[in-house]
Design an enzyme around this catalytic site. Structure first.
Site, short mmCIF file in Angstrom:
data_model
loop_
_atom_site.label_atom_id
_atom_site.label_comp_id
_atom_site.label_asym_id
_atom_site.label_seq_id
_atom_site.Cartn_x
_atom_site.Cartn_y
_atom_site.Cartn_z
N TYR A 52 0.67 -1.30 0.01
CA TYR A 52 -0.07 0.11 -0.09
C TYR A 52 0.96 1.39 0.03
O TYR A 52 1.80 1.43 0.86
CB TYR A 52 -0.77 0.16 1.26
N TYR A 54 0.30 -4.54 -12.04
CA TYR A 54 0.89 -5.87 -11.89
C TYR A 54 1.33 -6.57 -13.05
O TYR A 54 2.30 -7.13 -13.32
CB TYR A 54 0.26 -6.57 -10.66
N ASN A 107 -10.52 -4.19 -9.10
CA ASN A 107 -9.39 -3.23 -8.91
C ASN A 107 -8.66 -3.30 -10.19
O ASN A 107 -7.31 -3.81 -10.27
CB ASN A 107 -8.30 -3.66 -7.62
#
Length: 172
Positions: free
Chosen positions: A98, A143, A136
């Site tokens: 995060y 990624y 998301n």
């Protein structure tokens, strides 16, 4: 990108870890979950007691990312029995990564991924895996851009709401 420093978090930094864990989870997922489910997840997975236990676990490692004396994000890396799912001894799991909202888009998330890769190589791991919520798309695209590929799905429980995560892997 400003100078970034990544350090392993100790139990003496529990208060700061708790604060950033709750803040980033709320800011990322608060608007997408009921307040009750969000609070239940925080109580079960991000309590000070739980975080302290995890900090003391030999196969769970937390790291702060610092810029100019401020924590801008954190990661949680798991190996062996510390993994949330058993993908094998040659795996390192990124359970959490995060970056605070005001620091997103500055390359700090990528730096935390690179740090995870270095940790995995140091520990003799051949793959890194993580779970990312199917809703998301920004994170999934991030990624995929750095080489992670979807290898399956698993359930991520937020309170009473079972959510589907993509399991993604990066071969080193």
């Amino acid at each position: 990108m400003e100078l970034l420093f990544i350090e392993r978090i100790s139990t003496e930094q529990l208060e700061d870890l708790h604060r950033i864990s709750v803040h980033t989870f709320r800011s990322n997922y608060g608007h997408l979950n009921t307040p009750e489910n969000l609070q239940q997840h925080i109580n079960q997975h991000l309590s000070k007691e739980r975080l302290k236990t995890e900090l003391e676990h030999p196969e769970m490692r937390f790291f702060f990312a610092w810029v100019d004396g401020k924590v801008v994000g954190y990661s949680k890396l798991n190996t062996g029995q510390g993994q949330t799912e058993d993908y094998g001894e040659d795996q390192l799991e990124i359970e959490r990564i995060y970056v605070l909202e005001e620091y997103q888009g500055n390359g700090y998330g990528g730096a935390l991924i690179q740090h995870a890769e270095q940790q995995a190589k140091t520990l003799g791991k051949s793959n890194i895996w993580l779970g990312v919520w199917e809703k998301n798309p920004r994170a999934i695209a991030f990624y995929e851009h750095i080489g992670f590929r979807k290898i399956g799905t698993h359930t991520f429980q937020v309170g009473q709401d079972p959510q589907t995560d993509w399991v993604m892997r990066l071969s080193l």
